[in-house]
Design an enzyme around this catalytic site. Structure first.
Site, PDB file in Angstrom:
ATOM      1  N   CYS A 128       0.821  -1.218   0.000  1.00 47.16           N
ATOM      2  CA  CYS A 128       0.000   0.000   0.000  1.00 47.16           C
ATOM      3  C   CYS A 128       0.859   1.274   0.000  1.00 47.16           C
ATOM      4  CB  CYS A 128      -0.944   0.000   1.190  1.00 47.16           C
ATOM      5  SG  CYS A 128      -0.188  -0.456   2.761  1.00 47.16           S
ATOM      6  N   HIS A 241      -3.077   6.270   4.455  1.00 47.10           N
ATOM      7  CA  HIS A 241      -1.665   6.471   4.761  1.00 47.10           C
ATOM      8  C   HIS A 241      -1.228   7.836   4.242  1.00 47.10           C
ATOM      9  CE1 HIS A 241      -1.497   2.467   6.080  1.00 47.10           C
ATOM     10  NE2 HIS A 241      -0.738   1.907   5.163  1.00 47.10           N
TER      11      HIS A 241
END
Lengths: 339, 339
Positions: A128, A241
């Protein structure tokens, strides 16, 4: 338009649920749909386009007659991935297991879509944090070349799955109300804290998460001459994130040029208007498919460099959305498996 | 040993309270003590070594006959700082107002103690993020030279004072329980979020906080050839700032050498044992006076470089402790004001 037989392995987890959601939102041409997971989750009901599906335990037979298998990650990938590929199913795998295998393309559709065509049954979905960085990085790479990247991450708890989310809530309530904080998914209390330790420690005392950002980015860019050094940190944020990315470029690029290039790059949304307090923040990018880039500045310490603040929902673009986009490419390029 | 007449201006705020605490813990030779603040806080009672003091409103007369004035920061510094200095009081000021004034030494006692001797009545205490970075940076600077620093910060809410602390609690409860989140001290909800915006935006779209880390570090090191670029971010942590610091050195230094050098540097504690999950975290450094350094790694993207993860209590070493250490140097060097 043809419809395709799709199986999600790990359907009931944090990433699997997003995969189902993204298939729906993007109107992926799903014919048959099969939702699988471990025995523990078998029997669970899940909705897709108004129809209820029952989660089944994954077995070798689960893949018979399917076209595309989306693996959410974990041990199932190694157990069933190669087997599914042998059965002629195209496996799109979110685990880290096959990512650096030279036989397996590692694909971010905005960056290296053509690599999908080289698959031999398995296509890997990158980490990710890597996906979130490499999308804007490719825009700069194409425009100005990239010599070196210094990245520090601020990673949400849902990167550790649904249990990470529960743990942040539990730790937060305990910290506020004086209850007992019991770390289980994380190494320490995550509420009101930062943990500079994601995945296991490896060579040179970097974590596996940090090495993923180096090695996977090299593979996706087909260029291992780009210097990349990473420090990855877990933060008490539920979802999305964030990354502080410093880029030393080969050629001079102004902040204004970088903004234009990024704004025109697929999958990127520029949010950069400091005077109006506009910059990406994880609370407001969750549930979205794009990579948000702001705080775009020329590096004041270098002739040729940029600082970017990059935020994206790691369950969406960092996992589920990227996987479904790969599946779309498989169909577009007509490179389904041969059964 | 002589005792000194000490006045704290802004005594009731987050930093002022710490100053009082640190004077106590370090057994600073306090003779008379005067606690001042704005009219709003006047009348408040505070304890020091078992004695109760009443906070008074700061006036020009507050400084008469005092030896050392610790200013916690804010508007009082400009209003009363020069006036106190004229009265022969040595002002140690935590505001940003005088830091870059060439007439005012900017001091971190572990880094440039001798600069204290040059004072003309006012000595400035650097920005918290600057102090926390420059202590370990100086250790590396002395050992291997520093060409360039890329720093990304993870800054606690108490950097915005006591109201920042309250706001994190209020936002967290509201986010968990469905209440209304009202940003006041921060630009947006800070609970479960990150805000890449600390202090005001200035040239090149860097914030003032980011420029402080550049300009103050240059002044403290007496070296503006060191390249420094910063991205500063507010995180939902109560106390202790963390920083991911990438350092390009002039000469090669191994991680092992860096650990030894840092461990031997005053004011630094090395916490770096990955196999035992030992690394600094803000939850566990709060209330401590040292700068904690861990995740010490050779930069895998450079021949000569290091990555450090640096954490320290910004109310202590980043503010109150550093100010009291400066006061100790003033006494040690015998450079009190002339009254």
């Amino acid at each position: 338009m043809a419809n395709y037989k799709v199986i999600i392995v790990g359907a009931s987890g944090a990433v699997g649920q997003e995969m189902l959601q993204v298939l729906d939102e993007r109107n992926f041409p799903v014919g048959d749909l099969k939702l699988c997971a471990t025995a523990r989750s078998a029997g669970k009901k899940m909705l897709f386009k108004g129809k209820t599906y029952t989660v089944e335990e994954t077995t070798p037979d689960s893949f018979d007659g399917m076209d595309i298998a989306l693996f959410a990650g974990g041990a199932a990938s190694t157990e069933f991935g190669p087997l599914a590929a042998e059965k002629g199913v195209v496996v799109i795998d979110n685990s880290s297991h096959f990512r650096l295998d030279p036989q397996v393309p590692l694909v971010v559709p905005e960056v290296n879509p053509e690599d999908v065509k080289e698959h031999k049954g398995i296509i890997a979905n990158p980490n990710c944090s890597t996906i979130i960085m490499v999308v804007p990085l490719k825009a700069i790479y194409d425009a100005a070349g990239v010599k070196r990247v210094v990245v520090s991450t601020y990673q949400a708890v849902s990167g550790a799955g649904a249990e990470g989310i529960t743990e942040l809530t539990n730790h937060t309530r305990a910290a506020l109300d004086g209850g007992q904080v019991v770390p289980s998914k994380f190494q320490y209390q995550i509420a009101f804290n930062l943990i500079p330790h994601i995945d296991v420690f490896q060579e040179m005392d970097y974590t596996k998460e940090e090495w993923k950002m180096v090695k996977e980015t090299h593979k996706i860019l087909h260029d291992d001459t780009v210097g990349i050094t990473a420090t990855t940190v877990r933060v008490p944020v539920y979802r999305s994130h964030s990354e502080s990315v410093n880029i030393e470029t080969e050629r001079k690029i102004t902040a204004k040029e970088a903004k234009e290039i990024l704004a025109n790059f697929p999958g990127v949304i520029v949010q950069d208007n400091p005077s109006n307090k506009e910059y990406p923040m994880p609370l407001y990018t969750s549930g979205k498919d794009e990579v948000f880039v702001g705080r775009i500045r020329e590096d004041n310490s270098l002739d040729k460099g940029l600082n970017l603040w990059v935020v994206a929902d790691q369950l969406r673009k960092g996992a589920a959305t990227n996987a479904v986009q790969i599946a779309e490419l498989v169909i577009k390029y007509g490179c389904l498996g041969k059964r």
